[in-house]
Write a protein that holds these residues in place. Structure first.
Motif, PDB file in Angstrom:
ATOM      1  N   ALA A 188      67.231  64.536  39.599  1.00  0.00           N
ATOM      2  CA  ALA A 188      67.112  63.742  40.876  1.00  0.00           C
ATOM      3  C   ALA A 188      68.145  62.489  40.990  1.00  0.00           C
ATOM      4  CB  ALA A 188      65.796  62.853  40.592  1.00  0.00           C
ATOM      5  N   SER A 189      68.214  62.223  42.222  1.00  0.00           N
ATOM      6  CA  SER A 189      69.468  61.217  42.440  1.00  0.00           C
ATOM      7  C   SER A 189      68.657  59.835  42.177  1.00  0.00           C
ATOM      8  CB  SER A 189      69.797  61.153  43.755  1.00  0.00           C
ATOM      9  OG  SER A 189      69.061  60.810  44.756  1.00  0.00           O
ATOM     10  N   ASN A 190      69.290  58.620  42.296  1.00  0.00           N
ATOM     11  CA  ASN A 190      68.891  57.366  41.673  1.00  0.00           C
ATOM     12  C   ASN A 190      68.213  56.857  43.095  1.00  0.00           C
ATOM     13  OD1 ASN A 190      70.035  57.247  39.442  1.00  0.00           O
ATOM     14  ND2 ASN A 190      72.298  56.442  40.288  1.00  0.00           N
ATOM     15  N   ASP A 191      68.255  57.442  44.271  1.00  0.00           N
ATOM     16  CA  ASP A 191      67.544  56.790  45.602  1.00  0.00           C
ATOM     17  C   ASP A 191      66.217  57.855  45.599  1.00  0.00           C
ATOM     18  OD1 ASP A 191      70.780  56.855  47.041  1.00  0.00           O
ATOM     19  OD2 ASP A 191      69.730  55.270  46.094  1.00  0.00           O
ATOM     20  N   GLU A 192      66.023  58.895  45.021  1.00  0.00           N
ATOM     21  CA  GLU A 192      64.722  59.447  45.118  1.00  0.00           C
ATOM     22  C   GLU A 192      63.841  59.321  43.861  1.00  0.00           C
ATOM     23  OE1 GLU A 192      66.592  63.123  45.841  1.00  0.00           O
ATOM     24  OE2 GLU A 192      65.823  63.993  43.953  1.00  0.00           O
ATOM     25  N   LYS A 193      62.582  59.446  44.262  1.00  0.00           N
ATOM     26  CA  LYS A 193      61.375  59.299  43.292  1.00  0.00           C
ATOM     27  C   LYS A 193      61.172  60.540  42.357  1.00  0.00           C
ATOM     28  CE  LYS A 193      59.073  55.277  45.510  1.00  0.00           C
ATOM     29  NZ  LYS A 193      57.898  54.878  45.912  1.00  0.00           N
ATOM     30  N   ARG A 194      60.976  60.448  41.059  1.00  0.00           N
ATOM     31  CA  ARG A 194      60.875  61.560  40.374  1.00  0.00           C
ATOM     32  C   ARG A 194      59.266  61.845  40.313  1.00  0.00           C
ATOM     33  NH1 ARG A 194      64.544  63.093  36.810  1.00  0.00           N
ATOM     34  NH2 ARG A 194      63.354  64.532  36.307  1.00  0.00           N
ATOM     35  N   ALA A 195      58.551  62.747  40.479  1.00  0.00           N
ATOM     36  CA  ALA A 195      57.192  63.254  40.560  1.00  0.00           C
ATOM     37  C   ALA A 195      56.662  63.229  38.982  1.00  0.00           C
ATOM     38  CB  ALA A 195      56.734  64.430  40.857  1.00  0.00           C
ATOM     39  N   PRO A 196      55.525  62.727  38.342  1.00  0.00           N
ATOM     40  CA  PRO A 196      55.325  62.992  36.922  1.00  0.00           C
ATOM     41  C   PRO A 196      55.388  64.557  36.658  1.00  0.00           C
ATOM     42  CG  PRO A 196      53.781  61.387  38.224  1.00  0.00           C
ATOM     43  CD  PRO A 196      54.806  61.995  39.233  1.00  0.00           C
ATOM     44  N   VAL A 197      55.606  64.865  35.372  1.00  0.00           N
ATOM     45  CA  VAL A 197      55.827  65.967  34.935  1.00  0.00           C
ATOM     46  C   VAL A 197      54.489  66.971  35.200  1.00  0.00           C
ATOM     47  CG1 VAL A 197      56.165  67.550  33.077  1.00  0.00           C
ATOM     48  CG2 VAL A 197      57.379  65.514  33.405  1.00  0.00           C
ATOM     49  N   GLU A 198      53.312  66.226  34.872  1.00  0.00           N
ATOM     50  CA  GLU A 198      51.992  67.072  34.831  1.00  0.00           C
ATOM     51  C   GLU A 198      51.640  67.389  36.167  1.00  0.00           C
ATOM     52  OE1 GLU A 198      52.480  63.723  33.803  1.00  0.00           O
ATOM     53  OE2 GLU A 198      50.917  62.516  34.445  1.00  0.00           O
ATOM     54  N   ASP A 199      52.161  66.807  37.207  1.00  0.00           N
ATOM     55  CA  ASP A 199      51.887  66.945  38.702  1.00  0.00           C
ATOM     56  C   ASP A 199      52.914  68.128  39.299  1.00  0.00           C
ATOM     57  OD1 ASP A 199      51.521  63.616  39.611  1.00  0.00           O
ATOM     58  OD2 ASP A 199      50.049  65.211  38.628  1.00  0.00           O
ATOM     59  N   LYS A 242      60.530  49.787  26.640  1.00  0.00           N
ATOM     60  CA  LYS A 242      60.315  49.770  27.860  1.00  0.00           C
ATOM     61  C   LYS A 242      61.822  49.755  28.420  1.00  0.00           C
ATOM     62  CE  LYS A 242      58.178  48.470  31.788  1.00  0.00           C
ATOM     63  NZ  LYS A 242      59.822  48.532  32.717  1.00  0.00           N
ATOM     64  N   ILE A 243      61.904  50.746  29.460  1.00  0.00           N
ATOM     65  CA  ILE A 243      63.196  50.620  30.281  1.00  0.00           C
ATOM     66  C   ILE A 243      62.886  50.396  31.547  1.00  0.00           C
ATOM     67  CG2 ILE A 243      64.312  52.283  28.732  1.00  0.00           C
ATOM     68  CD1 ILE A 243      63.725  54.253  30.803  1.00  0.00           C
ATOM     69  N   ASN A 244      63.915  49.808  32.761  1.00  0.00           N
ATOM     70  CA  ASN A 244      63.671  49.588  33.866  1.00  0.00           C
ATOM     71  C   ASN A 244      64.497  50.577  34.760  1.00  0.00           C
ATOM     72  OD1 ASN A 244      62.113  47.138  33.650  1.00  0.00           O
ATOM     73  ND2 ASN A 244      63.711  46.109  32.833  1.00  0.00           N
ATOM     74  N   SER A 245      63.798  51.111  35.652  1.00  0.00           N
ATOM     75  CA  SER A 245      64.399  52.204  36.633  1.00  0.00           C
ATOM     76  C   SER A 245      64.066  51.698  38.083  1.00  0.00           C
ATOM     77  CB  SER A 245      64.008  53.457  36.237  1.00  0.00           C
ATOM     78  OG  SER A 245      64.686  54.552  37.170  1.00  0.00           O
ATOM     79  N   LYS A 246      64.876  52.061  38.985  1.00  0.00           N
ATOM     80  CA  LYS A 246      64.727  51.612  40.328  1.00  0.00           C
ATOM     81  C   LYS A 246      63.836  52.881  41.074  1.00  0.00           C
ATOM     82  CE  LYS A 246      69.006  49.209  41.125  1.00  0.00           C
ATOM     83  NZ  LYS A 246      70.163  49.076  41.712  1.00  0.00           N
ATOM     84  N   THR A 247      63.476  54.183  40.291  1.00  0.00           N
ATOM     85  CA  THR A 247      62.941  54.986  40.869  1.00  0.00           C
ATOM     86  C   THR A 247      61.883  55.456  39.582  1.00  0.00           C
ATOM     87  OG1 THR A 247      64.260  56.693  39.786  1.00  0.00           O
ATOM     88  CG2 THR A 247      64.729  56.011  42.055  1.00  0.00           C
TER      89      THR A 247
END
Length: 433
Positions: free
Chosen positions: A89-100, A206-211
């Motif tokens: 995924a690019s930094n501008d799009e949201k990643r769906a949870p793996v379980e979904d 903890k890490i901080n991500s824009k997505t």
């Protein structure tokens, strides 16, 4: 073959005898169904031929699903369905949870299929990260600690081992809590240690991500049985997302069996290959759910790896959220779980042993402890704790939970058929115990 299929399709419109036609993938052949059962006829080339006529009975339960095919309303089936790898995924799009994810199907029918382990690995893989913690002395970097972790929250909370991110010798966070985190898709982040419990060897980073980040689903370790298939995922020697498979060898390996001192703990034992860098990575069931956190192995033997059960980890995480640390009540008793064989042996050796069928034996009471002040004596058998019958130390600890400073009623059996009710007030355990 195409002529055969055309004639078969044509004839299926006129007769109810032939209902299903499919192409046999390894060789040429057809599948057909009659009133007496479904059969497969396969034409095998002579170079690999072992038998010229092999009609097998075919169970409908082996077909996972029915789909429309290129041949119209024919029921097609596949022996293998491999999900396409998900693009990074690019930094501008949201990643769906793996379980979904719909691309990876969980195992069905309760059997181990050709892709069962691969599918479980595909579900958990995106949520597994590589951790690297710089180590140094007076500002001079002397090396680094490497390990693995699992993203359990889309906001960037990572579950891992305390010994990966914390300096056990000085009981402080290494490198001021800085942790370098690498995701499966290659993205890197700088994380910080949120919480660490040295006794259980569990920590949160903890890490901080824009997505939104891919997350893993937590399962239930209480559902495991010896012999269940599991996979270990991690980054041994920083080799991202290495998968090893094995079985659960024991679901309740006690810390005392491993020569570990302190509060009694239980581990999952597995024969999955565990190496340096696997620490903190997930132990996963065939549904792709995390059922343990890999923490150690026996160096002098192969196939002896150990994980903290996820049920225990979940309680630790609750403590972190509630208090920022794990609160453990302490009453000052050495305890031994009793069973019928041990009780029979003790009664044979000591005729005055309490007449019980189950319970927890107290061989030692620590002087000056809450239990000592409450009136416990060596030889007591705890049968009820806070009004509930108890048979295991684990049950007793679960009842105490985090009830520091709260009065608890305990029923014990003593020699000469004496039943005594005591009241004990737990104290908070010393974290170094």
């Amino acid at each position: 073959m195409m002529n055969l299929l055309r004639s078969a399709v044509s004839s299926s419109k006129r007769s109810s005898v032939l209902r299903v036609v499919a192409v046999a993938t390894a060789t040429s052949g057809v599948v057909y169904s009659t009133d007496t059962g479904t059969r497969i006829s396969v034409a095998i080339p002579e170079s690999i031929q072992e038998s010229k006529s092999l009609p097998w009975q075919f169970s409908q339960s082996l077909i996972n699903r029915t789909e429309q095919s290129l041949f119209g309303n024919l029921a097609a089936f596949s022996a293998r369905v491999s999900p396409k790898p998900e693009a990074a995924a690019s930094n501008d799009e949201k990643r769906a949870p793996v379980e979904d994810s719909d691309s990876v199907k969980p195992p069905s029918g309760g059997f181990l299929g050709r892709d069962t382990i691969a599918n479980a690995a595909a579900r958990i893989g995106p949520a597994v990260v590589n951790l690297s913690v710089p180590q140094g002395f007076h500002g001079i970097t002397t090396g680094k600690s490497i390990g693995s972790g699992t993203i359990i929250d889309a906001d960037g909370t990572i579950l891992t081992c305390a010994h990966v991110v914390v300096d056990f010798q000085s009981i402080r966070q290494s490198s001021k809590g800085r942790v370098d985190v690498t995701l499966q898709d290659g993205r890197t982040f700088e994380g910080v240690v949120l919480n660490a419990d040295l006794q259980s060897d569990i920590a949160l980073v903890k890490i901080n991500s824009k997505t939104l980040l891919p997350t893993a689903k937590l399962g239930f370790s209480s559902k495991l049985r010896p012999g269940d298939w599991v996979i270990a995922v991690g980054c041994p020697l920083s080799l991202q997302n290495t998968i090893t498979a094995g079985i659960v060898s024991c679901v309740d390996r006690k810390s005392s069996d491993l020569g570990l001192r302190g509060t009694g703990r239980e581990y999952l034992q597995t024969d999955c290959a565990i190496n340096a860098g696997n620490s903190g990575g997930p132990l996963v069931n065939l549904d792709g759910e995390v059922i343990g956190v890999n923490i150690m192995k026996v160096l002098a033997a192969d196939g002896l790896g150990f994980s903290v059960p996820i049920d225990s980890v979940s309680k630790i995480i609750e403590h972190f959220k509630k208090s920022g640390r794990v609160i453990r009540p302490w009453i000052g008793l050495k305890m031994i779980e009793l069973n019928k064989m041990i009780i029979a042996q003790l009664k044979e050796r000591y005729p005055m042993f309490p007449d019980v069928e189950k319970g927890i034996l107290v061989p030692t009471v620590i002087p000056g402890s809450p239990a000592d002040r409450a009136g416990f004596k060596p030889g007591d058998v705890v049968v009820r704790f806070d009004g509930k019958p108890v048979e295991t130390i684990k049950e007793l600890i679960e009842i105490m939970d985090d009830r520091v400073g709260q009065r608890i009623r305990v029923v014990v059996e003593r020699s000469s058929k004496e039943t005594v009710t005591l009241e004990v007030i737990p104290e908070e355990a010393n974290p170094d115990m």
